[in-house]
Write an enzyme that holds these catalytic residues in place. Sequence first.
Site, PDB file in Angstrom:
ATOM      1  CD  GLN A 213      41.737  36.676  45.220  1.00  0.00           C
ATOM      2  OE1 GLN A 213      42.114  36.917  46.361  1.00  0.00           O
ATOM      3  NE2 GLN A 213      41.355  37.630  44.380  1.00  0.00           N
ATOM      4  CE  LYS A 236      43.769  39.603  41.960  1.00  0.00           C
ATOM      5  NZ  LYS A 236      42.658  40.536  42.088  1.00  0.00           N
ATOM      6  CB  CYS A 374      35.259  39.328  37.777  1.00  0.00           C
ATOM      7  SG  CYS A 374      35.580  41.074  37.605  1.00  0.00           S
TER       8      CYS A 374
END
Length: 416
Positions: A213, A236, A374
């Site tokens: 992230q 991502k 998650c």
Amino acid sequence: MTINNINTIPKKTDFEKIRADFPLLQRDMNGKPIVFLDSGASSQKPQQVIDAMNDYYAHQHANVHRGVYQLSQEATDAFEKGRRIAQQFINAPSEKEVLFVRGTTEGINLVASSYGRKFLKEGDEVLISAMEHHSNIVPWQMACEQAGANLKVIPINDAGELVMEEFDKLLNEKTKIVAVNHVSNALGTINPIEEIIEKAHAIGVPVLVDGAQSIPHMNVDVQALDVDFYTFSGHKVFGPTGIGILYGKEKWLNAMPPYHGGGEMIETVTFEKTTYNELPHKFEAGTPDIAGVVGLGAALEYVQAIGHEAIQLHEHELLEYATQELQQIEGIRIIGTAKNKASVISFLLDGTHPYDVGTILDKLGIAVRTGHHCTQPLMNRFGIPGTVRASLAFYNNTEDIDRLVEGVKRAKRMLL
Ligand code: 7TS
């Protein structure tokens, strides 16, 4: 391989022009222009990435590292160019330390399995945090179980920040590795990984950082961080699915046994004994995702052409705006209020279930993620079943936020 338009990104960053590079963002959803706020799960792809992959399949495809013929050499060059782009992107000292994996999940599993087999013994400890994604919990549980080692967890405060005094207490001579995320996918917290790495190294403990992230949002320099392992997913960071990077320091990768056995990772094979190839190939058994690497390279070049500074500024403004606007809705509770946050806003609306809010938003053409993301232990820590999560990328704009805020207000009217 051609990367179109990469030089046409204007000096003063025009994010509306950049948004136009993403074909999916031009489509409608449920009769409305789509508002895509789930980039934390997977980001959309610019045309440049799609073109690079198509071009590779149309003109350059052959297997890599084995053909004597020209086409195989061209495919190998395209593939290894992707590695060099990734190396530069994270400022890795050597290409040998940049391994292709399927994504963050595989990167962590590789280290947990391979480092674990070599270095984890009974009674040792692995230190993770309370805000890890399941993919930075379960592989370590498996490794600990195999070795008879113990998993220890750095707690967090109510804002969703690591309690560093507890980290100091948990880090000890039994600790064999620390594995933490750089940015939490569920809270958006940016963790003080510099401090974690420095303290762990002071007692000789290596650190793995889950960069899933962080990579789409900020500059990462593995040398400046002095991190031992850093892993992220291509999908991502505006690249394709099925490809990711594991950076590992050569000294560790050389000391670790291979993860998968097969073609490419060997030097010589007899039925009695196999010797292994040198880095990075030792950890890259089998035919790799060549088109994926080409696409990832194009994605990283695309991000680099925009520049991290411009991206961070734009996303920071959007996050501030979203936080401010959502907070004005009565009954909104933001989960994750760390001082240092990136591009994620997780929230609950009093008296409603996240799933119901997400379903109404979807009908309005707004894609958000709902649920535990998650991170079940993290949700348990907050005593909640899940959240509604809006996660941003540089292609989002204030209209997206306005539509989200209007959508949440509408959901509130409908559900309460
Ligand atoms: N680590 C973090 C911090 C993540 O956010 C994710 C995926 C992973 C690891 C696993 O990445 P993968 O590419 O190997 O699957 N996070 C999310 C999410 O937040 N919503 O969907 C996937």
